[in-house]
Write an enzyme that holds these catalytic residues in place. Structure first.
Site, short mmCIF file in Angstrom:
data_model
loop_
_atom_site.label_atom_id
_atom_site.label_comp_id
_atom_site.label_asym_id
_atom_site.label_seq_id
_atom_site.Cartn_x
_atom_site.Cartn_y
_atom_site.Cartn_z
N HIS A 25 0.80 -1.23 0.00
CA HIS A 25 0.00 0.00 0.00
C HIS A 25 0.83 1.28 0.00
CE1 HIS A 25 -2.85 -2.71 2.55
NE2 HIS A 25 -2.97 -2.99 1.26
N ASP A 29 -0.23 3.99 4.89
CA ASP A 29 -0.78 3.25 6.04
C ASP A 29 -0.12 3.68 7.35
OD1 ASP A 29 -2.52 1.73 4.61
OD2 ASP A 29 -1.37 -0.13 4.68
N TYR A 142 -6.36 -14.60 -2.17
CA TYR A 142 -7.15 -13.38 -2.36
C TYR A 142 -7.82 -13.40 -3.74
CZ TYR A 142 -5.04 -11.25 1.85
OH TYR A 142 -4.66 -10.96 3.14
N ARG A 144 -9.40 -12.07 -6.83
CA ARG A 144 -9.31 -10.73 -7.39
C ARG A 144 -9.09 -10.77 -8.90
NH1 ARG A 144 -5.93 -7.19 -3.25
NH2 ARG A 144 -7.42 -8.06 -1.78
N LYS A 173 -4.40 -17.79 4.22
CA LYS A 173 -4.72 -16.52 4.88
C LYS A 173 -5.81 -15.88 4.03
CE LYS A 173 -2.32 -12.38 6.56
NZ LYS A 173 -2.40 -11.17 5.76
N GLY A 199 -6.62 -8.95 9.01
CA GLY A 199 -7.31 -7.93 9.79
C GLY A 199 -8.09 -6.92 8.97
N GLY A 200 -7.51 -6.47 7.84
CA GLY A 200 -8.16 -5.45 7.03
C GLY A 200 -7.95 -4.05 7.59
P1 FBP Z 1 -3.98 -6.21 7.37
O1 FBP Z 1 -4.34 -7.01 8.59
O2 FBP Z 1 -3.36 -4.89 7.72
O3 FBP Z 1 -5.17 -6.08 6.45
O4 FBP Z 1 -2.85 -7.02 6.63
C1 FBP Z 1 -3.13 -8.26 6.03
C2 FBP Z 1 -2.62 -8.30 4.62
O5 FBP Z 1 -2.81 -9.56 4.03
C3 FBP Z 1 -1.14 -7.94 4.52
O6 FBP Z 1 -0.30 -9.04 4.70
C4 FBP Z 1 -1.06 -7.32 3.16
O7 FBP Z 1 -0.12 -6.31 3.10
C5 FBP Z 1 -2.40 -6.70 2.98
O8 FBP Z 1 -3.30 -7.37 3.83
C6 FBP Z 1 -2.86 -6.78 1.55
O9 FBP Z 1 -4.17 -6.32 1.48
P2 FBP Z 1 -4.85 -5.89 0.12
O10 FBP Z 1 -4.30 -6.76 -0.97
O11 FBP Z 1 -6.30 -6.08 0.35
O12 FBP Z 1 -4.48 -4.46 -0.06
#
Ligand code: FBP
Length: 264
Positions: A25, A29, A142, A144, A173, A199-200
């Site tokens: 990001h 953050d 994920y 996407r 995860k 966590g998000g």
């Molecule tokens: P958070 O708990 O801060 O959301 O982190 C989890 C995580 O999987 C990180 O390892 C990774 O940087 C981030 O979320 C990626 O999230 P996204 O692809 O949704 O931006």
């Protein structure tokens, strides 16, 4: 060699602190405190996390093998600047990860992306090598890309957790879509592969505890959480309560009371 999933577990549960957001990001953050990797390492230690997730650059410059909190080296990654079909190539090898002291490795697969096959192939190679060396593998699953209409749908999340099992991942995860029954099915679909929840973006503390109770009740093995811990001004109080919820089944009601006590 036997894969040591216990490397990052305690009492069969997992509590990981994620800090790879600087790549994913950018520093948006971060604030003045949590921009410093040493601040995060301190939370990982004092918060008694069962592992810390880092990219190789931070591990090389800040993590010491003697640190005491197991390192999970994230082997691929990407920025959020490129808006096309998602792909994250491998950036660090299993060998390098071991040299840095890693006790597990992680890799993101964008399920449904046009480039899914590339990531599956890379993941398979990494997993083979990691398992040969006894290291557990966490797959960030994920959904996407253009083919994915709704990345929070039960169907695609369960497909993703099942993929983790089919691929041989020790842990997947995943993101929680807020529906405990959906998560039960997602966990069931993962079979013997253990499900960890991310966590998000920072949520209200009460909702974080409420979701954690649901997540654990649904059969997940724990959290792999970042911003919801280190973006708070009381990361250690929140970590203490989350820890109790994960390892000692502390209920939501008791969690709130415990949190108030920690804040005094
Ligand atoms: P958070 O708990 O801060 O959301 O982190 C989890 C995580 O999987 C990180 O390892 C990774 O940087 C981030 O979320 C990626 O999230 P996204 O692809 O949704 O931006």
């Amino acid at each position: 060699m036997k894969v040591k999933i216990s490397n990052i577990m305690k009492k069969g549960k997992v509590f990981l602190l994620a800090y790879d957001q600087g790549l994913e990001h950018g520093p948006t953050d971060f604030n003045d405190k949590n921009v410093d990797p040493n601040y995060i390492l301190d939370i990982a230690k004092k918060g008694k996390f069962t592992g810390i997730i880092l990219q190789k650059g931070i591990a090389e410059k800040y993590y010491k093998k003697s640190f005491g909190v197991p390192l999970i080296l994230k082997l691929n990654g990407k920025t959020n600047l490129e808006q096309g079909e998602p792909i994250a190539y491998q950036l660090c090898s299993v060998k390098e990860a071991i040299k840095l002291g890693a006790k597990a490795v992680g890799y993101t697969i964008y399920v449904g992306s046009k480039y899914e096959a590339v990531m599956l192939k890379e993941f398979a190679k990494i997993e083979k090598e990691a398992h040969e060396k006894g290291l557990p593998v966490i797959a960030w699953m994920y959904p996407r890309g253009n083919a994915v209409k709704n990345e929070h749908a039960k169907y695609i999340l369960a497909y993703s957790s099942r993929m983790g099992l089919e691929l041989g991942a020790d842990f997947v995860k995943m993101k929680y879509n807020g529906n405990v029954n959906d998560l039960k099915w997602i966990v069931k679909s993962a079979g013997k592969t253990k499900v960890l929840i991310a966590g998000g973006t920072k949520a209200l503390t009460m909702s974080l505890f409420h979701e954690t109770e649901e997540i654990m009740k649904a059969g997940a093995s724990g959290l792999a959480i970042g911003r919801n811990v280190w973006q708070r001004n009381d990361p250690l109080a929140v970590s203490k309560v989350l820890r109790e919820m994960i390892f000692n089944n502390l209920s939501y009601d008791k969690a709130i009371k415990e949190y108030r006590k920690c804040k005094k």
